[in-house]
Design a protein around this motif. Structure first.
Motif, PDB file in Angstrom:
ATOM      1  N   VAL A   1      40.031  25.400  37.974  1.00 54.11           N
ATOM      2  CA  VAL A   1      38.719  25.355  37.791  1.00 54.11           C
ATOM      3  C   VAL A   1      38.005  24.977  39.217  1.00 54.11           C
ATOM      4  N   SER A   2      38.794  24.363  40.081  1.00 54.05           N
ATOM      5  CA  SER A   2      38.055  24.200  41.367  1.00 54.05           C
ATOM      6  C   SER A   2      37.729  25.487  42.132  1.00 54.05           C
ATOM      7  N   ILE A   3      38.452  26.622  41.830  1.00 49.90           N
ATOM      8  CA  ILE A   3      38.331  27.776  42.324  1.00 49.90           C
ATOM      9  C   ILE A   3      37.521  28.938  41.716  1.00 49.90           C
ATOM     10  N   PHE A   4      37.450  28.688  40.354  1.00 54.06           N
ATOM     11  CA  PHE A   4      36.760  29.550  39.368  1.00 54.06           C
ATOM     12  C   PHE A   4      35.859  28.897  38.651  1.00 54.06           C
ATOM     13  N   GLY A   5      35.596  27.830  38.601  1.00 55.12           N
ATOM     14  CA  GLY A   5      34.489  26.964  37.620  1.00 55.12           C
ATOM     15  C   GLY A   5      33.175  26.836  38.330  1.00 55.12           C
ATOM     16  N   GLY A   6      32.101  26.679  37.272  1.00 55.95           N
ATOM     17  CA  GLY A   6      30.656  26.612  37.638  1.00 55.95           C
ATOM     18  C   GLY A   6      30.284  25.242  37.753  1.00 55.95           C
ATOM     19  N   SER A   7      30.861  24.020  37.746  1.00 55.51           N
ATOM     20  CA  SER A   7      30.507  22.975  37.872  1.00 55.51           C
ATOM     21  C   SER A   7      30.825  22.295  39.131  1.00 55.51           C
ATOM     22  N   ASN A   8      30.253  21.285  39.801  1.00 50.36           N
ATOM     23  CA  ASN A   8      30.398  20.948  41.131  1.00 50.36           C
ATOM     24  C   ASN A   8      31.253  19.737  41.255  1.00 50.36           C
ATOM     25  N   VAL A   9      31.009  18.397  40.608  1.00 51.47           N
ATOM     26  CA  VAL A   9      31.671  17.451  40.841  1.00 51.47           C
ATOM     27  C   VAL A   9      32.708  16.882  39.632  1.00 51.47           C
ATOM     28  N   THR A  10      32.849  17.838  38.759  1.00 51.81           N
ATOM     29  CA  THR A  10      33.709  17.470  37.478  1.00 51.81           C
ATOM     30  C   THR A  10      35.168  17.503  37.766  1.00 51.81           C
ATOM     31  N   ILE A  11      35.934  16.700  36.903  1.00 52.54           N
ATOM     32  CA  ILE A  11      37.425  16.606  37.053  1.00 52.54           C
ATOM     33  C   ILE A  11      37.798  17.000  35.852  1.00 52.54           C
TER      34      ILE A  11
ATOM     35  N   LYS B   1      27.723  18.030  30.928  1.00 53.99           N
ATOM     36  CA  LYS B   1      26.123  17.524  30.875  1.00 53.99           C
ATOM     37  C   LYS B   1      26.005  16.326  31.339  1.00 53.99           C
ATOM     38  N   ALA B   2      26.905  15.229  31.225  1.00 52.50           N
ATOM     39  CA  ALA B   2      26.817  14.013  31.409  1.00 52.50           C
ATOM     40  C   ALA B   2      26.987  13.817  33.019  1.00 52.50           C
ATOM     41  N   VAL B   3      27.980  14.778  33.554  1.00 48.00           N
ATOM     42  CA  VAL B   3      28.241  14.404  34.775  1.00 48.00           C
ATOM     43  C   VAL B   3      27.273  15.095  35.784  1.00 48.00           C
ATOM     44  N   ASP B   4      26.625  15.993  35.328  1.00 48.60           N
ATOM     45  CA  ASP B   4      25.466  16.787  35.861  1.00 48.60           C
ATOM     46  C   ASP B   4      24.335  15.680  36.245  1.00 48.60           C
ATOM     47  N   LYS B   5      24.040  14.548  35.397  1.00 49.34           N
ATOM     48  CA  LYS B   5      23.137  13.676  35.633  1.00 49.34           C
ATOM     49  C   LYS B   5      23.553  12.629  36.667  1.00 49.34           C
ATOM     50  N   LEU B   6      24.978  12.688  36.977  1.00 48.28           N
ATOM     51  CA  LEU B   6      25.496  11.772  37.948  1.00 48.28           C
ATOM     52  C   LEU B   6      25.585  12.333  39.191  1.00 48.28           C
ATOM     53  N   ASP B   7      25.198  13.540  39.440  1.00 44.40           N
ATOM     54  CA  ASP B   7      25.447  14.430  40.555  1.00 44.40           C
ATOM     55  C   ASP B   7      24.518  13.906  41.592  1.00 44.40           C
ATOM     56  N   THR B   8      24.677  13.509  42.818  1.00 47.54           N
ATOM     57  CA  THR B   8      23.532  12.827  43.844  1.00 47.54           C
ATOM     58  C   THR B   8      23.131  14.059  44.341  1.00 47.54           C
ATOM     59  N   VAL B   9      23.618  15.253  44.545  1.00 52.22           N
ATOM     60  CA  VAL B   9      22.717  16.511  44.957  1.00 52.22           C
ATOM     61  C   VAL B   9      21.834  17.116  43.819  1.00 52.22           C
ATOM     62  N   LYS B  10      21.832  16.403  42.765  1.00 51.43           N
ATOM     63  CA  LYS B  10      20.841  17.178  41.477  1.00 51.43           C
ATOM     64  C   LYS B  10      21.283  18.431  41.337  1.00 51.43           C
TER      65      LYS B  10
ATOM     66  N   THR C   1      31.897  15.428  46.193  1.00 50.08           N
ATOM     67  CA  THR C   1      30.461  15.933  46.443  1.00 50.08           C
ATOM     68  C   THR C   1      30.496  17.466  45.937  1.00 50.08           C
ATOM     69  N   ASN C   2      31.918  17.940  45.930  1.00 46.25           N
ATOM     70  CA  ASN C   2      32.038  19.348  45.488  1.00 46.25           C
ATOM     71  C   ASN C   2      33.434  19.667  44.723  1.00 46.25           C
ATOM     72  N   ARG C   3      33.734  20.681  44.456  1.00 47.88           N
ATOM     73  CA  ARG C   3      35.008  20.957  43.741  1.00 47.88           C
ATOM     74  C   ARG C   3      36.113  20.836  44.433  1.00 47.88           C
ATOM     75  N   THR C   4      36.089  20.456  45.515  1.00 50.98           N
ATOM     76  CA  THR C   4      37.358  20.339  46.384  1.00 50.98           C
ATOM     77  C   THR C   4      38.140  18.990  46.055  1.00 50.98           C
ATOM     78  N   SER C   5      37.491  18.222  45.519  1.00 49.69           N
ATOM     79  CA  SER C   5      37.818  16.734  44.797  1.00 49.69           C
ATOM     80  C   SER C   5      38.801  16.959  43.778  1.00 49.69           C
ATOM     81  N   ASN C   6      38.524  17.910  42.840  1.00 49.28           N
ATOM     82  CA  ASN C   6      39.009  18.375  41.710  1.00 49.28           C
ATOM     83  C   ASN C   6      40.349  18.858  42.091  1.00 49.28           C
ATOM     84  N   PHE C   7      40.450  19.849  43.369  1.00 50.99           N
ATOM     85  CA  PHE C   7      41.557  20.424  43.802  1.00 50.99           C
ATOM     86  C   PHE C   7      42.433  19.301  44.372  1.00 50.99           C
ATOM     87  N   PHE C   8      41.940  18.288  45.353  1.00 49.53           N
ATOM     88  CA  PHE C   8      42.982  17.501  45.845  1.00 49.53           C
ATOM     89  C   PHE C   8      43.392  16.537  44.734  1.00 49.53           C
TER      90      PHE C   8
END
Length: 754
Positions: A58-68, A284-293, A336-343
């Motif tokens: 999901v970190s490679i192909f996904g469309g979200s930013n800070v989700t796990i 939807k819930a995590v998008d509200k938490l995203d500091t980069v909006k 801040t981005n999908r790499t946190s999901n990867f790590f």
């Protein structure tokens, strides 16, 4: 090229944050992955596999930013049922069938994502979803409570498991079961850690999440008995995590032999339904938490989750969903981005490779305690209280979904919840045909206003979960940096699900510098005093006092704040006394129904109000609501009407009115249409300072009936931002006119002919 370098440097500079956040998330994902797998009767490693596959893919192909991503709470009930029933009690064979179902479900999620069907989540009423989540929580609690007390022998459905809780507690006091007392004690202490962890305000203690504290303490207990105690370890190996010697070999092979079996197909549909709902709600819930909006591409994310579930299923893992709790931890720790999901996945792999022996020392009772707390949070009495505040009808939907889910299955439960919502909406509106006639009709009109560039959206007939997608499609096209006004004046019925969704838009627009205002709901009756309660033009049996602040719409609360800031009065009630406006030319051919939401000063000079009036008769009759400002001038001045040059010019000329030009001000005469019965008196009154005021300020429709001024802009309700601008305009205009009057330029009453 420069932009690419900037992006790359920003990515590299943020890498340490995302590595750290991924590490913290992995500390939670490790025990939860093991626990969720065990709760599903699957091998413990299958939960870790799902987290690893999800994090990487999901970190490679996904469309979200800070989700796990990883295994989710919502699927425990479905997977447990599938594993224990697909092979008629043979758990391992049931697990192989379930892996096949997970792969098929992943393929369905890819199709859903590619067909851009993520919008289907909008067709589920909020209270039904809350009821479904509460039912899942109850089921998890019922199953894992016994495991937490080291009693793995009790089986059965959710109701029988709940009824057996006293038996599991009493067993602890039986001398014959002293052997499991230590294991049960570990479970109880672990549960207490989950409960009281948040109350400990030590920043160093909080660096380690509660589930990881439980794992560390449980493993530490094992080493204590091994190194320091002469007594054998009191927890039987049957109550410890079982893991293969080499977790990366001998992956189980999914069994597709039941592919066309009806029971198998129902499992696939259930997994797909719950996976999609849980993931979409979390995104939807995590998008509200995203500091980069940022806003996630949900369809792209569903596709990635489907791919991850297929990979996970083929190597023995559970299905992959987006999870809210771990995503929240990610954001809170600087992800801040999908790499946190990867790590987070990489750290899980390291844990499994380096600490296999330690993982085998974790008691099942400790992992069960984590899940008992999770189940409790999903079905906490506070959730019931919150639903009850919204309205009794929401409570009925909530309970109908819970009961149906617990007694049947998740798909039937959510369908019963949807059906209950539809029936209740029919009852509240006292009509089935009202919905049948309007369900497939376009009910949303949107346009961009020329004067100030606002996006105006008008909703008519009804707006609930069945047709909310029409409104959502329009709202998603509005740039979040702009101003949007959503008007429900022409809407007979608005449900809780729609209003709750619009709150999310308000928050997003506010974060990104725009404004999102909802108007027209204050004329509706409500089912409770909750601000998001169901609203209908058909009166409810229980009348709600309009004076109750808790029943105010967001707009009414803002109007009250405006009045308070000016030390003025606010009256939300409908008033049929229309004497203050009926004498204006604008309303001569219109029937005024009432005035409401009035703000006025103590000296009775300014009054801003919403007005409902009708135009035309019979078939051509239409209702209009608008916001106007009236100014009491105290001293009589010439009667006039001032409007912007344009289409009205032809209407006025056709009616025999002639534009009054002001000498020395050719620009004013070109931009404005000024008319009245006494041109010379009007020219005398329009001094330089008044003309300059009109030229240097926004356009408004202005009328004077001699003593009162009427100021308005559009034939619709004004937003809070527009009301503030209108009040500012009106107070400054009154000062200019008062200055003219104080200089004795005001014409005397006897000289003005009626």
């Amino acid at each position: 090229m420069e932009k690419t370098n900037t992006t790359t440097s920003g990515f590299i500079s943020q890498l340490p944050k995302n590595i750290f956040s991924g590490f913290v998330v992995s500390l939670i994902a490790l025990p939860l992955g093991l626990g969720l797998a065990l709760a599903s009767e699957a091998p413990p490693i299958s939960g870790i596999i799902a987290a690893v596959a999800g994090g990487i893919i999901v970190s490679i192909f996904g469309g979200s930013n800070v989700t796990i991503t990883g295994p989710g709470n919502g699927l425990v009930v479905v997977l447990l049922g599938a594993i224990t029933t697909l092979a008629n009690g043979d758990v391992f064979q049931g697990y192989l069938f379930t892996l096949a179902a997970i792969i098929c479900s992943g393929a369905l999620m890819i199709i859903i994502g590619q067909l851009r069907l993520g919008i289907l989540s909008d067709y589920f009423p909020s209270s039904a979803i809350q009821g479904m989540l509460a039912a899942i929580g109850i089921s998890i609690f019922a199953k894992q409570f016994h495991v937490m007390l080291a009693n793995t022998s009790i089986k059965g459905d959710t109701i029988s498991l709940l009824a057996s809780i006293p038996d599991s507690i009493l067993v602890l006091f039986n001398p014959e079961y002293r052997a499991v007392a230590i294991a049960a004690l570990v479970g109880i202490i672990s549960f207490l850690i989950m409960v009281f962890y948040g109350k400990i305000r030590n920043k160093y203690f909080q660096l380690v999440p509660a589930p990881m504290w439980i794992v560390l303490l449980a493993i530490g207990l094992s080493y204590y008995y091994e190194i320091f105690s002469s007594q054998p370890y009191p927890i039987d190996t049957s109550l410890l995590v079982q893991m293969p010697d080499d977790v990366f070999s001998n992956f189980p092979s999914p069994d597709f032999s039941l592919l066309f079996d009806l029971k198998f197909i129902s499992v696939v549909l259930a997994i797909t339904l719950i996976s999609s709902i849980e993931s979409l709600l979390s995104i939807k819930a995590v998008d509200k938490l995203d500091t980069v909006k940022r806003r996630s591409n949900v369809n792209k994310d569903l596709t990635a989750l489907g791919i991850a579930s297929i990979v996970s299923g083929f190597i023995g893992g559970l299905n992959v969903v987006t999870v809210i709790a771990r995503s929240s931890v990610n954001v809170n720790n600087g992800g801040t981005n999908r790499t946190s999901n990867f790590f987070h996945s990489i750290f899980l792999i390291l844990f499994v490779v380096l600490f296999q022996d330690q993982l085998r020392r974790i008691p099942l009772t400790a992992l069960a305690a984590i899940l008992v707390y999770t189940g409790y949070k999903l079905a906490a009495p506070r959730n019931l209280k919150d639903v009850a505040k919204i309205g009794k009808e929401q409570l009925l939907i909530f309970f109908a979904t819970i009961i149906a889910t617990i007694t049947t299955n998740l798909i039937t439960g959510i369908l019963i919840g949807i059906l209950a919502t539809i029936i209740i909406h029919f009852i509240l509106n006292k009509s089935v045909m009202f919905f049948a006639r309007n369900l497939f009709k376009p009910n949303v009109l949107m346009f961009k206003e020329e004067i100030n560039g606002n996006y105006f959206v008008s909703v008519k007939n009804f707006s609930n979960f069945m047709n909310y997608s029409q409104l959502k499609r329009r709202l998603d096209t509005i740039p979040e940096t702009q101003d949007a006004i959503i008007d429900f004046s022409l809407c007979d019925f608005v449900d809780y699900t729609v209003q709750e969704s619009l709150i999310g838009y308000q928050e997003t627009f506010k974060r990104k510098g725009g404004s999102f205002e909802i108007t027209g709901l204050d004329i509706h009756g409500t089912s409770s005093e909750h601000p998001l309660a169901v609203r209908s033009l058909i009166p409810f049996s229980k009348k709600i006092k309009i004076s109750a602040t808790s029943n105010f719409t967001k707009r009414q609360v803002d109007l009250q704040h405006i009045a308070s800031n000016f030390s003025w009065q606010y009256d939300p009630k409908k008033n049929i006394d229309i004497s203050s406006v009926q004498d204006f030319v604008f309303f001569k051919t219109k029937k005024i129904n009432y005035i409401n939401n009035s703000i006025y000063d103590t000296q009775s000079i300014f009054k801003i109000s919403d007005i409902e009036f009708s135009e035309g008769e019979f078939i051509a009759r239409t209702l209009v609501r608008t916001t106007v400002l009236t100014i009491n001038l105290k001293v009589e001045i010439p009667k006039f009407t001032l409007d912007k040059e344009g289409l009205l010019e032809f209407v006025y000329k056709f009616a025999g009115f002639k534009d009054i030009n002001i000498q020395g001000h050719p620009d004013f005469s070109k931009r404005f249409y000024l008319l009245g019965e006494h041109p010379e008196q009007i020219r005398s009154f329009f001094k330089d300072e008044l003309v300059l005021f009109f030229e240097s300020n926004p356009y408004y429709h202005i009328e004077c009936n001699g003593i009162y001024l009427l100021v308005m802009r559009k034939e619709r309700l004004a937003s809070i931002k527009e009301i503030k601008a209108l009040l500012d305009y009106g107070t400054r205009l009154e000062k200019v006119i008062s200055s003219i009057q104080s200089n004795e330029i005001v014409l005397k009453s006897p000289k003005i002919k009626s």
